[in-house]
Design an enzyme around this catalytic site. Structure first.
Site, PDB file in Angstrom:
ATOM      1  N   HIS A 139       0.862  -1.184   0.000  1.00  0.00           N
ATOM      2  CA  HIS A 139       0.000   0.000   0.000  1.00  0.00           C
ATOM      3  C   HIS A 139       0.897   1.231   0.000  1.00  0.00           C
ATOM      4  O   HIS A 139       1.782   1.343   0.847  1.00  0.00           O
ATOM      5  CB  HIS A 139      -0.902  -0.002   1.238  1.00  0.00           C
ATOM      6  CG  HIS A 139      -2.032   0.955   1.143  1.00  0.00           C
ATOM      7  ND1 HIS A 139      -1.853   2.316   1.274  1.00  0.00           N
ATOM      8  CD2 HIS A 139      -3.353   0.778   0.910  1.00  0.00           C
ATOM      9  CE1 HIS A 139      -3.019   2.911   1.129  1.00  0.00           C
ATOM     10  NE2 HIS A 139      -3.948   2.012   0.910  1.00  0.00           N
TER      11      HIS A 139
ATOM     12  N   ARG B  70      -6.304  10.352  -0.538  1.00  0.00           N
ATOM     13  CA  ARG B  70      -5.927  10.867  -1.852  1.00  0.00           C
ATOM     14  C   ARG B  70      -7.161  11.077  -2.714  1.00  0.00           C
ATOM     15  O   ARG B  70      -7.247  12.001  -3.509  1.00  0.00           O
ATOM     16  CB  ARG B  70      -4.961   9.911  -2.547  1.00  0.00           C
ATOM     17  CG  ARG B  70      -3.517  10.034  -2.064  1.00  0.00           C
ATOM     18  CD  ARG B  70      -2.646   8.927  -2.615  1.00  0.00           C
ATOM     19  NE  ARG B  70      -2.925   7.658  -1.978  1.00  0.00           N
ATOM     20  CZ  ARG B  70      -2.913   6.476  -2.605  1.00  0.00           C
ATOM     21  NH1 ARG B  70      -2.624   6.408  -3.888  1.00  0.00           N
ATOM     22  NH2 ARG B  70      -3.191   5.359  -1.957  1.00  0.00           N
TER      23      ARG B  70
END
Lengths: 230, 556, 298
Positions: free
Chosen positions: B333, B353
């Site tokens: 990740h 994000r």
């Protein structure tokens, strides 16, 4: 503590009464592992989401009992701690299909919530800093939306139930309230139903089949050219 | 070591870098990321992955010497558990006395295991004929920790075809087309099922699902429950399992599968973690939903995974003869917490994000589009820290880049972080960091097993009567999984596992139980010249220090 | 005026009709009843049953909220707390008396270490008292549709009147409710049972006792000509209304009679919108609408 302990920045923690000197900056969980404990109980996600590592502690010199998750809280010098890996709370059986979002339903399955004396001990016992008493009170007056809002971040660690003087299991009542809220009070997403219908009617079958049988080059091109939504 | 003075959670040198981030913030907000940094082409993706992604370090892998995937390259840590002895010596096991007799044995109680249990029950198997066994507590899983959400193409502007394309592209086009097609077509009905259970998905006032566009997607498609999505769905599924009275055996991992004389999987040897007693569980159908491998710490990376994530199901299936795929592909990740030390490796959801937070280097400069698929994003961050040396270094030697979270409230309105990211806000608040005011330091962390046991549409493995679903399986995500697809995989294939395992159990014939496959495996190890005292499944990582272990006596 | 208002659990659920009508008529009289933020259950169950400190924490916490309302400017220099529910009124006022013992107050304050201290300065009022304070002339001015020809019997119940230190009026022969009903233009019927107990919590597990009491409490006013009973308290209302079912099973001669809150009668008399009357919330066992229709009040 010895001079080298101080130089290496060690702190004293007391695991169920026994002193261990562990490096500064470790979480309680890592500190206990440093000291030699291998968790079977009392460790779960190690990330603050599952409530397996509920810990009760006191700092030397202070009388107050505090709560934390062992995987998230860093050790402090003079920390006396123990863990509560399991809470034998009662959980009634119900079928949400047959229930309705009314206070009577909550009182039927969790009659003890009416015993709430508003002492706020549950709120003080919550390692997620939730306003537990407030959501029990909201449950008592059938305000499901408020129960859902205030109890949402609950990880069912069990501490509130263990500390409640009237044996309420706040998180269980809240779970039922949230399920009823999500199922009956929150508005339905019509577009999901519509899409399911389209799929069942085979609207996309042809195009999907084409994609599945497309050559690698065609697929790559389609992928590269696809427009990203704004 | 001198006392490190922290200013709102960060030491002086990191604060100086934060000031640079603050200086560039306004400029970056005025020119949204979509225009600031373009997406990489497929060729560029390949290049950066080859150079910087941990998967492409040949020396960190070796070819398997035994079993159905002999010759395949897998990470050293995976090879270590596959090329290891069983914890069980068949001579010590009395198979004649069956402790648990059930129709369907489900190994693992994450999202896939619970879906399997529920749908097996819905499709006619009585609750008492299903048995869920778990290594740790009921519900302990990676599923519970998942934050960003679950994908389903249910908006008019979206379609299963686009979902299909997104998945194939992210997976490097090697995904199993049949599995992916079924996945995208059945996803919306899972959302509907969750609605019926009472899952509190984030919605607009009129009921429309709020969906996010995150890395690698072409449409807004990730449904969420703030950033506690996994926890919220799990609470509902667990409650439902308990309401239906489906029995659960906690702290009883399966340490080996049991076969029968017909070559079928016939249950498992369970082991009580606390009393060390073993139990024989006989089952007509066995479902593996054991999740991932984060706690094997591949290449020494920290992980987002839960304590028990040691890929037990993989070795159990392999010893029984199941085939694996894509085990050479490990997902890191891109944004695992890199500071402070206490939370290193923990997940910082991709949704950050998705809502606008940009990764920037120590000078506050953008160096990657925040919406690349995970492997590309991770590789770019590694490049920024180790090739370009533009990362921030913490006092423990950890390197990372900033994820500029304060942008989220500016772009979406004050209060967005508290409303949409209570888990993230809390995680950092506990470390005295306010993510509304200051950015967070991130670096790739070991996250997901892209590959795994090969299954067909009925979730059958190569071993008859052995089913598998969820992270332990491969094929759905190809070489790289998209955000939000793991949870949907758990549900779509967990459901199928329950239904088809139930179907199979109805026609199953019980044969004589045997552990011959373990004997054969032992022979394979010998023949291949593998000399080791490794045992698997590992069950739990060893976190006690050398100091303790070197002084430990096993006397009691 | 803006005055802190304590709803209580019943006002939000089974007595919603009382709250809707009560808030509306208050507003007509220039009284804005501002709901207490973060209020909790008055604690009626535990505090009435037990005499200890712990069980007075709940009501005292609510009184602290009144202090907070003043501090944060939601209300200005208003330390009176008004309630619609008789049980909440009684519980909150009783707690206020309980802590006149300074030692008990100190202990409770010390226990609630996350709250500011309760200073003892809040005054608990029943809505009936507030109406009386404002003057009946003011109320009379708002009566657009006098309840002419409606024969109403007042019913107080216990907790509004007893013990003397807590009661809003004379516990033997109160008149505060009658005066209000007269101003509304109703034909007030004498009710010899107006201060008799409704059976209270026996309604949970001894329905027959409550049924018997309901019968006894209703036949006398009915014999005196009452067509409707005006109540103040949600529990009394429940017992007199819903338990007419059990009462009828025990005494077949009982004529059914609707039970209605005085606030609803006020709303009708003030000529407000029909949905304010609270008659369509499915909270009445005996439907008052036919009677009101016959009197041209609905």
């Amino acid at each position: 503590m010895s001079k080298s302990d101080v130089e290496e920045r060690k702190v004293r923690v007391y695991v169920m009464g026994r002193e261990y000197k562990v490096p500064f900056g470790l979480t309680i969980m890592k500190a206990m592992e440093y000291a030699g404990y291998r968790f079977i109980r009392g460790a779960g996600c190690r990330g603050g989401f599952c409530g397996a590592c509920a810990t009760v502690y006191r700092i030397e010199g202070d009388y107050k009992l505090r709560v934390a998750l062992a995987c998230q809280k860093t050790v402090e010098d003079g920390m006396y701690l123990t863990q509560l890996p399991f809470t034998p709370a009662n959980k009634p059986v119900y079928d949400v299909e047959k229930l309705s979002p009314s206070v009577n339903v909550l009182l039927e399955y969790y009659p003890e919530i009416a015993k709430c004396v508003s002492c706020n001990t549950c709120t003080k016992a919550c390692p997620q800093d939730l306003e537990v008493m407030d959501y029990v009170q909201a449950a008592l007056r059938g305000d499901f939306e408020e129960v859902a809002r205030l109890s949402f971040d609950c990880i069912t660690c069990g501490l509130c139930a263990m500390r409640c003087p009237t044996e309420i299991v706040p998180y269980s009542a809240a779970l039922l309230a949230r399920r009823l809220y999500g199922k009956y009070v929150m508005p339905r997403a019509k577009h999901v139903d519509e899409r399911i219908k389209e799929i069942e009617e085979g609207k996309f079958d042809g195009e999907i089949k084409n994609l599945m049988s497309a050559s690698l080059d065609v697929l790559k091109e389609m992928y590269t050219k696809r427009e990203i939504e704004k | 070591m001198s006392e490190l003075k922290l200013i709102r959670g960060y030491p002086k040198n990191m604060r100086e870098s934060i000031e640079l981030v603050e200086k560039t913030r306004d400029g970056r907000i005025k020119h949204p990321y979509k225009e600031t940094y373009r997406f990489l082409t497929l060729e560029e993706r390949d290049e950066v992955l080859q150079k910087h992604h941990p998967d492409y370090k040949r020396e960190m892998k070796r070819a398997l010497k035994i079993g159905p995937n002999k010759g395949d390259l897998v990470p050293l840590e995976i090879a270590d558990i596959l090329e290891a002895h069983s914890a069980v010596d068949p001579k010590d096991i009395d198979l004649s006395h069956v402790d648990y007799d059930t129709d369907i044995l489900i190994i693992g109680s994450g999202g896939a295991g619970l879906a399997a249990a529920l749908w097996a029950n819905y499709s006619g198997t009585n609750a008492e004929d299903i048995l869920i066994v778990t290594k740790l507590r009921f519900g302990d899983s990676n599923s519970k920790m998942s934050q960003a959400g679950i994908q389903a193409a249910d908006r008019p502007q979206d379609s299963p075809m686009l979902h299909y394309l997104d998945i194939m592209g992210a997976g490097h086009f090697v995904n199993d087309p049949e599995l992916v097609k079924t996945f995208v077509m059945e996803a919306p009905s899972i959302i509907k099922w969750h609605e019926k259970l009472g899952v509190m998905y984030d919605r607009e006032p009129d009921g429309t699902m709020i969906e996010d566009l995150i890395g690698g997607l072409s449409r807004l498609r990730v449904h969420c429950c703030r950033d506690y999505t996994g926890l919220e769905i799990m609470r509902n599924l667990m409650d439902e399992v308990q309401n239906l009275g489906i029995p659960v055996l906690e702290f009883s991992p399966a340490i080996e599968l049991i076969m029968n004389e017909y070559g079928q999987a016939a249950g498992a040897i369970l082991w009580n973690m606390e009393t060390e007693e073993y139990f024989i569980a006989r089952a007509k159908s066995t479902i593996l939903t054991t999740g991932g491998f984060g706690r094997l710490h591949i290449q020494g990376f920290p992980t987002t995974n839960h304590y028990g994530s040691t890929s037990d199901g993989l070795i159990l299936a392999y010893r029984a003869g199941a085939k694996l795929r894509d085990m050479d592909s490990i997902q890191y990740h891109p944004t695992g917490a890199a500071y402070p030390e206490a939370i290193v490796g923990l997940l910082c959801t991709a949704k950050l994000r998705g809502r606008g937070a940009q990764p920037v280097n120590k000078y506050g400069e953008v160096f990657v589009n925040p919406l690349e698929p995970r492997d590309v994003e991770a590789a770019m961050i590694i490049r920024e820290c180790y090739e370009k040396n533009n990362g921030v270094e913490t006092q423990t030697g950890m390197r990372g880049v900033w994820l500029d979270t304060p942008m989220i409230d500016t772009l979406n309105g004050e209060g967005t972080i508290e409303k949409a990211f209570p888990a993230m806000f809390r995680q950092f608040n506990r470390q005295d960091i306010d993510i509304r005011e200051d950015p967070i330091l991130v670096f790739p962390t070991l996250h997901y097993q892209n590959g795994g046991v090969v299954i067909n549409l009925k979730t059958e493995t190569a071993v008859p009567s052995l089913f598998a679903a969820g992270e332990v399986t491969g094929g759905v995500h190809g070489k790289n999984r998209l955000v939000g697809n793991s949870w949907m995989e758990l549900q779509v294939f967990g459901r199928r596992a329950g239904i088809y395992a139930a179907e199979r159990a109805k026609k199953a014939k019980l044969g004589k139980l045997t552990l011959d496959h373990l004997v054969k495996y032992e022979e394979m190890l010998k023949e291949a010249g593998i000399e080791t005292d490794r045992r698997s499944p590992v069950l739990l990582p060893e976190y006690r220090g050398e100091r303790i272990l070197s002084h430990a006596l096993d006397i009691l | 005026m803006r005055i802190p208002y304590f709803p209580g659990c019943a006002m939000k659920t089974t007595a919603k009709n009382c709250e809707i009508s009560g808030m509306a008529v208050a507003s007509k009289l220039d009284i804005e009843m501002v709901e207490l933020p973060r209020w909790n259950c008055c604690g009626v169950f535990p505090s009435l049953v037990n005499d200890d400190l712990m069980r007075h924490v709940a009501p005292i916490r609510n009184l602290i909220r009144v202090q907070e309302m003043n501090k944060s400017g939601i209300v200005e220099n208003e330390y009176r707390l008004v309630t619609l529910c008789s049980m909440c009124y009684h519980t909150l006022k009783e707690a206020n008396l309980f802590i006149k013992d300074k030692e008990k107050l100190t202990k409770i304050n010390t226990f609630m270490d996350r709250e500011e201290e309760y200073g003892g300065g809040v005054k608990v009022l029943s809505f009936l008292e507030l109406l009386k304070e404002g003057g009946y002339e003011k109320i009379a001015k708002e009566v657009k549709k006098p309840l002419k020809g409606l024969k109403v019997a007042p019913y107080y119940g216990c907790l509004l009147l007893r013990p003397r230190e807590i009661g809003v009026d004379d516990p033997e022969n109160p008149t505060i409710l009658e005066k209000l009903l007269e101003v509304l233009g109703a034909d007030v019927v004498d009710n010899p049972c107006k201060t008799q107990c409704c059976g209270s919590y026996h309604t949970i597990d001894r329905k027959s006792i409550v049924g018997e009491l309901a019968y006894n409490n209703l036949i006398y006013p009915i014999r005196n000509g009452a067509e409707v009973i005006a109540t103040c308290c949600p529990l009394c209302t429940f017992n007199l209304d819903s338990r007419q079912k059990e009462a009828k099973e025990l005494h077949r001669d009982l004529k059914e009679i609707p039970i209605i809150y005085y606030t609803q009668l006020m709303a009708i008399a003030f000529g407000l919108e029909e949905k304010i009357f609270g008659l369509d919330l499915n909270l009445h066992y005996i439907d008052p609408k036919p009677l009101l229709k016959a009197k041209n009040l609905y």
